[in-house]
Motif scaffolding. Sequence first.
Motif, PDB file in Angstrom:
ATOM      1  N   PRO A  10       0.821  -1.221   0.000  1.00  0.00           N
ATOM      2  CA  PRO A  10       0.000   0.000   0.000  1.00  0.00           C
ATOM      3  C   PRO A  10       0.847   1.260   0.000  1.00  0.00           C
ATOM      4  CG  PRO A  10      -0.013  -1.031   2.177  1.00  0.00           C
ATOM      5  CD  PRO A  10       0.662  -2.000   1.245  1.00  0.00           C
ATOM      6  N   PHE A  11       2.081   1.174   0.470  1.00  0.00           N
ATOM      7  CA  PHE A  11       2.964   2.334   0.501  1.00  0.00           C
ATOM      8  C   PHE A  11       3.479   2.658  -0.899  1.00  0.00           C
ATOM      9  CE2 PHE A  11       3.363  -0.114   4.444  1.00  0.00           C
ATOM     10  CZ  PHE A  11       2.897   0.812   5.351  1.00  0.00           C
ATOM     11  N   VAL A  12       3.877   1.629  -1.634  1.00  0.00           N
ATOM     12  CA  VAL A  12       4.316   1.833  -3.018  1.00  0.00           C
ATOM     13  C   VAL A  12       3.129   2.264  -3.870  1.00  0.00           C
ATOM     14  CG1 VAL A  12       5.360   0.761  -5.048  1.00  0.00           C
ATOM     15  CG2 VAL A  12       6.133   0.107  -2.760  1.00  0.00           C
ATOM     16  N   ARG A  13       1.990   1.650  -3.630  1.00  0.00           N
ATOM     17  CA  ARG A  13       0.831   1.934  -4.461  1.00  0.00           C
ATOM     18  C   ARG A  13       0.353   3.371  -4.305  1.00  0.00           C
ATOM     19  NH1 ARG A  13      -5.301  -0.119  -4.619  1.00  0.00           N
ATOM     20  NH2 ARG A  13      -5.588   0.001  -6.876  1.00  0.00           N
ATOM     21  N   ARG A  14       0.377   3.914  -3.083  1.00  0.00           N
ATOM     22  CA  ARG A  14      -0.096   5.288  -2.902  1.00  0.00           C
ATOM     23  C   ARG A  14       0.783   6.262  -3.679  1.00  0.00           C
ATOM     24  NH1 ARG A  14       2.267   8.038   2.188  1.00  0.00           N
ATOM     25  NH2 ARG A  14       0.339   9.234   2.240  1.00  0.00           N
ATOM     26  N   LEU A  97      -2.984   7.929   9.726  1.00  0.00           N
ATOM     27  CA  LEU A  97      -3.772   6.828  10.285  1.00  0.00           C
ATOM     28  C   LEU A  97      -3.814   5.653   9.319  1.00  0.00           C
ATOM     29  CD1 LEU A  97      -6.851   8.530  12.022  1.00  0.00           C
ATOM     30  CD2 LEU A  97      -5.157   7.047  13.106  1.00  0.00           C
ATOM     31  N   ALA A  98      -4.044   5.961   8.039  1.00  0.00           N
ATOM     32  CA  ALA A  98      -4.146   4.891   7.031  1.00  0.00           C
ATOM     33  C   ALA A  98      -2.822   4.159   6.856  1.00  0.00           C
ATOM     34  CB  ALA A  98      -4.620   5.473   5.702  1.00  0.00           C
ATOM     35  N   THR A  99      -1.726   4.906   6.766  1.00  0.00           N
ATOM     36  CA  THR A  99      -0.433   4.248   6.588  1.00  0.00           C
ATOM     37  C   THR A  99       0.018   3.585   7.881  1.00  0.00           C
ATOM     38  OG1 THR A  99       0.727   6.339   7.032  1.00  0.00           O
ATOM     39  CG2 THR A  99       0.300   5.784   4.726  1.00  0.00           C
ATOM     40  N   GLY A 100      -0.364   4.153   9.020  1.00  0.00           N
ATOM     41  CA  GLY A 100      -0.017   3.542  10.299  1.00  0.00           C
ATOM     42  C   GLY A 100      -0.670   2.190  10.480  1.00  0.00           C
ATOM     43  N   LEU A 101      -1.934   2.070  10.087  1.00  0.00           N
ATOM     44  CA  LEU A 101      -2.589   0.762  10.217  1.00  0.00           C
ATOM     45  C   LEU A 101      -2.014  -0.223   9.208  1.00  0.00           C
ATOM     46  CD1 LEU A 101      -5.162  -0.074   8.058  1.00  0.00           C
ATOM     47  CD2 LEU A 101      -6.057   2.044   9.015  1.00  0.00           C
ATOM     48  N   CYS A 102      -1.516   0.291   8.075  1.00  0.00           N
ATOM     49  CA  CYS A 102      -0.827  -0.600   7.128  1.00  0.00           C
ATOM     50  C   CYS A 102       0.467  -1.131   7.733  1.00  0.00           C
ATOM     51  CB  CYS A 102      -0.542   0.139   5.825  1.00  0.00           C
ATOM     52  SG  CYS A 102      -2.004   0.427   4.803  1.00  0.00           S
ATOM     53  N   ASP A 103       1.171  -0.281   8.473  1.00  0.00           N
ATOM     54  CA  ASP A 103       2.379  -0.742   9.176  1.00  0.00           C
ATOM     55  C   ASP A 103       2.053  -1.914  10.088  1.00  0.00           C
ATOM     56  OD1 ASP A 103       4.533   0.809   8.283  1.00  0.00           O
ATOM     57  OD2 ASP A 103       3.975   2.489   9.556  1.00  0.00           O
ATOM     58  N   LYS A 104       0.939  -1.809  10.796  1.00  0.00           N
ATOM     59  CA  LYS A 104       0.550  -2.864  11.727  1.00  0.00           C
ATOM     60  C   LYS A 104       0.108  -4.122  10.990  1.00  0.00           C
ATOM     61  CE  LYS A 104       1.690  -0.586  15.220  1.00  0.00           C
ATOM     62  NZ  LYS A 104       2.844  -1.048  16.038  1.00  0.00           N
ATOM     63  N   MET A 105      -0.511  -3.958   9.829  1.00  0.00           N
ATOM     64  CA  MET A 105      -0.882  -5.125   9.028  1.00  0.00           C
ATOM     65  C   MET A 105       0.358  -5.868   8.541  1.00  0.00           C
ATOM     66  SD  MET A 105      -4.210  -4.158   6.746  1.00  0.00           S
ATOM     67  CE  MET A 105      -3.946  -2.431   6.353  1.00  0.00           C
ATOM     68  N   VAL A 106       1.379  -5.110   8.153  1.00  0.00           N
ATOM     69  CA  VAL A 106       2.630  -5.731   7.730  1.00  0.00           C
ATOM     70  C   VAL A 106       3.297  -6.435   8.908  1.00  0.00           C
ATOM     71  CG1 VAL A 106       4.944  -5.274   6.842  1.00  0.00           C
ATOM     72  CG2 VAL A 106       2.977  -4.123   5.825  1.00  0.00           C
ATOM     73  N   SER A 107       3.229  -5.826  10.079  1.00  0.00           N
ATOM     74  CA  SER A 107       3.805  -6.458  11.275  1.00  0.00           C
ATOM     75  C   SER A 107       3.136  -7.799  11.557  1.00  0.00           C
ATOM     76  CB  SER A 107       3.652  -5.533  12.484  1.00  0.00           C
ATOM     77  OG  SER A 107       4.456  -4.389  12.357  1.00  0.00           O
ATOM     78  N   LEU A 108       1.826  -7.869  11.363  1.00  0.00           N
ATOM     79  CA  LEU A 108       1.109  -9.128  11.554  1.00  0.00           C
ATOM     80  C   LEU A 108       1.612 -10.198  10.584  1.00  0.00           C
ATOM     81  CD1 LEU A 108      -2.551  -7.822  12.007  1.00  0.00           C
ATOM     82  CD2 LEU A 108      -1.206  -9.046  13.729  1.00  0.00           C
ATOM     83  N   ILE A 109       1.873  -9.793   9.351  1.00  0.00           N
ATOM     84  CA  ILE A 109       2.371 -10.743   8.349  1.00  0.00           C
ATOM     85  C   ILE A 109       3.749 -11.248   8.743  1.00  0.00           C
ATOM     86  CG2 ILE A 109       3.127 -10.975   5.951  1.00  0.00           C
ATOM     87  CD1 ILE A 109       0.958  -8.845   5.270  1.00  0.00           C
ATOM     88  N   TYR A 110       4.640 -10.333   9.101  1.00  0.00           N
ATOM     89  CA  TYR A 110       6.011 -10.716   9.444  1.00  0.00           C
ATOM     90  C   TYR A 110       6.049 -11.590  10.690  1.00  0.00           C
ATOM     91  CZ  TYR A 110       7.963  -7.371   6.067  1.00  0.00           C
ATOM     92  OH  TYR A 110       8.317  -6.716   4.915  1.00  0.00           O
ATOM     93  N   GLU A 111       5.225 -11.269  11.669  1.00  0.00           N
ATOM     94  CA  GLU A 111       5.239 -12.050  12.906  1.00  0.00           C
ATOM     95  C   GLU A 111       4.897 -13.511  12.636  1.00  0.00           C
ATOM     96  OE1 GLU A 111       5.612 -12.960  16.960  1.00  0.00           O
ATOM     97  OE2 GLU A 111       6.245 -11.190  15.825  1.00  0.00           O
ATOM     98  N   ARG A 112       3.949 -13.737  11.771  1.00  0.00           N
ATOM     99  CA  ARG A 112       3.538 -15.113  11.475  1.00  0.00           C
ATOM    100  C   ARG A 112       4.465 -15.794  10.475  1.00  0.00           C
ATOM    101  NH1 ARG A 112      -1.727 -12.567  12.017  1.00  0.00           N
ATOM    102  NH2 ARG A 112      -2.856 -13.523  13.764  1.00  0.00           N
ATOM    103  N   ALA A 113       4.991 -15.028   9.540  1.00  0.00           N
ATOM    104  CA  ALA A 113       5.798 -15.635   8.477  1.00  0.00           C
ATOM    105  C   ALA A 113       7.241 -15.888   8.890  1.00  0.00           C
ATOM    106  CB  ALA A 113       5.776 -14.728   7.240  1.00  0.00           C
ATOM    107  N   LEU A 114       7.770 -15.090   9.797  1.00  0.00           N
ATOM    108  CA  LEU A 114       9.190 -15.167  10.111  1.00  0.00           C
ATOM    109  C   LEU A 114       9.501 -15.854  11.432  1.00  0.00           C
ATOM    110  CD1 LEU A 114      10.301 -11.579   8.998  1.00  0.00           C
ATOM    111  CD2 LEU A 114      10.347 -13.697   7.673  1.00  0.00           C
TER     112      LEU A 114
END
Length: 208
Positions: A10-14, A97-114
């Motif tokens: 979402p950061f690249v896309r914006r 707010l929008a990019t901050g919640l995206c940061d947290k969504m990415v954190s959720l992905i990394y926590e489970r994947a790594l």
Amino acid sequence: MILIGQFDSPFVRRVGVAMQVYGLAYEHRPWSTFGDADLIRPYNPLTRVPTLVLDGGEVLIESFAILDWLDELAGPDKALIDAAGDGRRQTLRRSALATGLCDKMVSLIYERALHDVTSEAWLNRCETQVGAAMDALERERAGAALPYWSGDRLTHADISLACAVRFLGEAHPTIFALARWPNLVAHGERCEALAAFQAVKQVFIPPA
């Protein structure tokens, strides 16, 4: 110019959407921060995206800094944010707010994947932060029935929010039900129908 990063971010896309709106030509290098880290590192030692390489070789990093320069390039009459005042502050706050919640969504992905053993406390914290930010944006969006936050004029806040809604639906469909935020979903659908969004999209596939 060269825009580095995949559009499922979402950061690249914006940034990509804003460049489409501004009519700026660029070369897109869809490099992954993990799979293509060695390619990104010479431009950005943090190996993060988006990274924007200017025609003269100067490199800009982080979406807010990149968009600030693009706004300057576009000029005040075309910029997707007010030059000053309440409108500018509101756009920046909503974008944060929008990019901050995206940061947290990415954190959720990394926590489970790594991690073989995940931290439930960290997962719960991130999920709570995502939900709270979405709830706050939903309340605000419900009170603004106009096509976009600022009426008929698209801003960075509109773009950031639409990118966040799409990413949430693709990255965490089993954790969050988008039906919880109908006004944000409607906002996202309105933006996604625009040519600038259609030109800059990539489905995010969660890691197995």
